[in-house]
Write an enzyme that holds these catalytic residues in place. Structure first.
Site, PDB file in Angstrom:
ATOM      1  N   THR A 175       0.875  -1.170   0.000  1.00 45.48           N
ATOM      2  CA  THR A 175       0.000   0.000   0.000  1.00 45.48           C
ATOM      3  C   THR A 175       0.911   1.218   0.000  1.00 45.48           C
ATOM      4  OG1 THR A 175      -1.723  -1.151   1.249  1.00 45.48           O
ATOM      5  CG2 THR A 175      -1.806   1.248   1.241  1.00 45.48           C
ATOM      6  N   TYR A 205       0.512  -4.508   7.139  1.00 44.89           N
ATOM      7  CA  TYR A 205      -0.709  -5.155   7.616  1.00 44.89           C
ATOM      8  C   TYR A 205      -1.040  -6.329   6.695  1.00 44.89           C
ATOM      9  CZ  TYR A 205      -3.269  -2.383   4.057  1.00 44.89           C
ATOM     10  OH  TYR A 205      -3.719  -1.812   2.895  1.00 44.89           O
ATOM     11  N   THR A 273      -0.390  -9.832   1.877  1.00 39.18           N
ATOM     12  CA  THR A 273       0.488  -8.935   2.628  1.00 39.18           C
ATOM     13  C   THR A 273       0.366  -7.523   2.070  1.00 39.18           C
ATOM     14  OG1 THR A 273       2.421  -9.210   1.191  1.00 39.18           O
ATOM     15  CG2 THR A 273       2.113 -10.839   2.956  1.00 39.18           C
ATOM     16  N   GLU A 274       0.572  -6.544   2.938  1.00 38.83           N
ATOM     17  CA  GLU A 274       0.560  -5.142   2.519  1.00 38.83           C
ATOM     18  C   GLU A 274       1.713  -4.419   3.220  1.00 38.83           C
ATOM     19  OE1 GLU A 274      -1.138  -3.744   0.214  1.00 38.83           O
ATOM     20  OE2 GLU A 274      -2.890  -5.022  -0.119  1.00 38.83           O
ATOM     21  N   VAL A 275       2.773  -4.166   2.467  1.00 41.33           N
ATOM     22  CA  VAL A 275       3.932  -3.437   2.958  1.00 41.33           C
ATOM     23  C   VAL A 275       3.762  -1.958   2.624  1.00 41.33           C
ATOM     24  CG1 VAL A 275       6.432  -3.170   2.655  1.00 41.33           C
ATOM     25  CG2 VAL A 275       5.431  -5.445   2.735  1.00 41.33           C
TER      26      VAL A 275
END
Length: 306
Positions: A175, A205, A273-275
């Site tokens: 993101t 998140y 996954t959201e880095v």
């Protein structure tokens, strides 16, 4: 709707047609090389893994071959895990996290897990550092029958013979600040809807599946990642991007209903996954390491329950 938030293509309140999509496409500039940065690394893995062509993305006069990396000597009795990256081409750590995992960590799972890795699902978008594909379609809302996105349809064909046989599927995303400055305004303009501003969460998140929640799996990934980078806090409503938290850094989406990549495998354990690569508290290397940590933790979780 404030005019300052309106995207500079199209007419407010009217969905885009072909002319507007062509205008948007003309703004996209090739900024990096899929062949040099992805395919060369995939080729370098042929001595240790099976490298499998699974289709081709063709746009105008550009052709992008698609490759997946598969465990050599696939054993039907072992748990299988699918790893996908670059569904959104601009999410750099997803692509390079998937490749880094195979290059440096996959060998220790040989003979214990069957791996299938598609490191760069959307190569045209990777080169343009863009979320959408050539047709201004979001591939990660297009994993459904009769998909309008070439990238999504190709991955679905690859996975279809093994659907239901995967223990886990980890889909690697980011993101970014441009989600708010570029892509959400663009979506609103494309669809003829008002733009509603939001905030970008500062940190990592995970997205679990509303229809198949697996909180222990998410917790295992989260514990591994927080050793590498920081976890996104909830906002004042105890939400991240409008979705309630079910645990620290964990929200849920309806994967299949939304046509998300994490729905394609039929796996028991799934996670997106959201880095957050734009954080002043995280480097590009940390973002890649966070993706690798999530994949390794997912594999260890599956093996502990095999």
């Amino acid at each position: 709707m404030s005019d300052s938030h309106f995207y500079p293509i199209g007419t407010p309140g009217q969905p885009w047609g072909d002319a507007e999509r062509a205008q948007w496409r003309a703004r996209q500039v090739r900024q990096r090389s899929y062949a040099d940065e992805v395919l060369q690394r995939v080729e370098g893995l042929r001595s240790r893994f099976d490298v499998e062509p699974y289709g081709e993305v063709v746009y105008a006069d550009e052709r992008f071959p698609l490759f997946a990396i598969r465990s050599r000597n696939w054993q039907p009795g072992l748990p299988a895990v699918l790893v996908t990256g670059g569904v959104h081409g601009y999410e750099t750590s997803g692509v390079h996290g998937a490749l880094r995992f195979v290059e440096e960590h996959a060998a220790r799972f040989a003979g214990r897990v069957n791996l299938l890795v598609a490191p760069c699902v959307s190569p045209w978008s990777y080169e343009r550092i863009q979320r959408w594909n050539f047709d201004a379609i979001d591939p990660n809302r297009s994993f459904r029958a009769d998909s309008p996105a070439q990238e999504s349809a190709a991955l679905m064909r690859l996975v279809a013979p093994l659907r239901g046989q995967f223990a886990a599927h980890i889909d690697l995303h980011e993101t970014t600040d441009t989600d708010e400055s570029e892509y959400r305004p663009a979506v609103a303009a494309r669809d003829g809807k008002p733009f509603e501003p939001d905030t970008i969460p500062d940190g990592f998140y995970l997205v679990d599946d509303t229809g198949n929640p697996q909180p222990e799996f998410q917790q295992a990934l989260m514990e591994a990642v927080q050793r590498v980078t920081h976890i996104a806090p909830a906002d004042s409503q105890n939400e991240i991007l409008g979705s309630p938290l079910f645990a620290e850094g964990v929200i849920r989406y309806a994967m299949e209903e939304l046509g998300l990549c994490a729905s394609v495998s039929g796996a028991r354990y799934t996670s997106t996954t959201e880095v957050y690569p734009d954080s002043p508290r995280a480097t590009p290397e940390q973002c890649i390491q966070a993706q690798v940590a999530a994949v390794c933790a997912g594999l260890e979780f599956v093996l502990a329950r095999a």
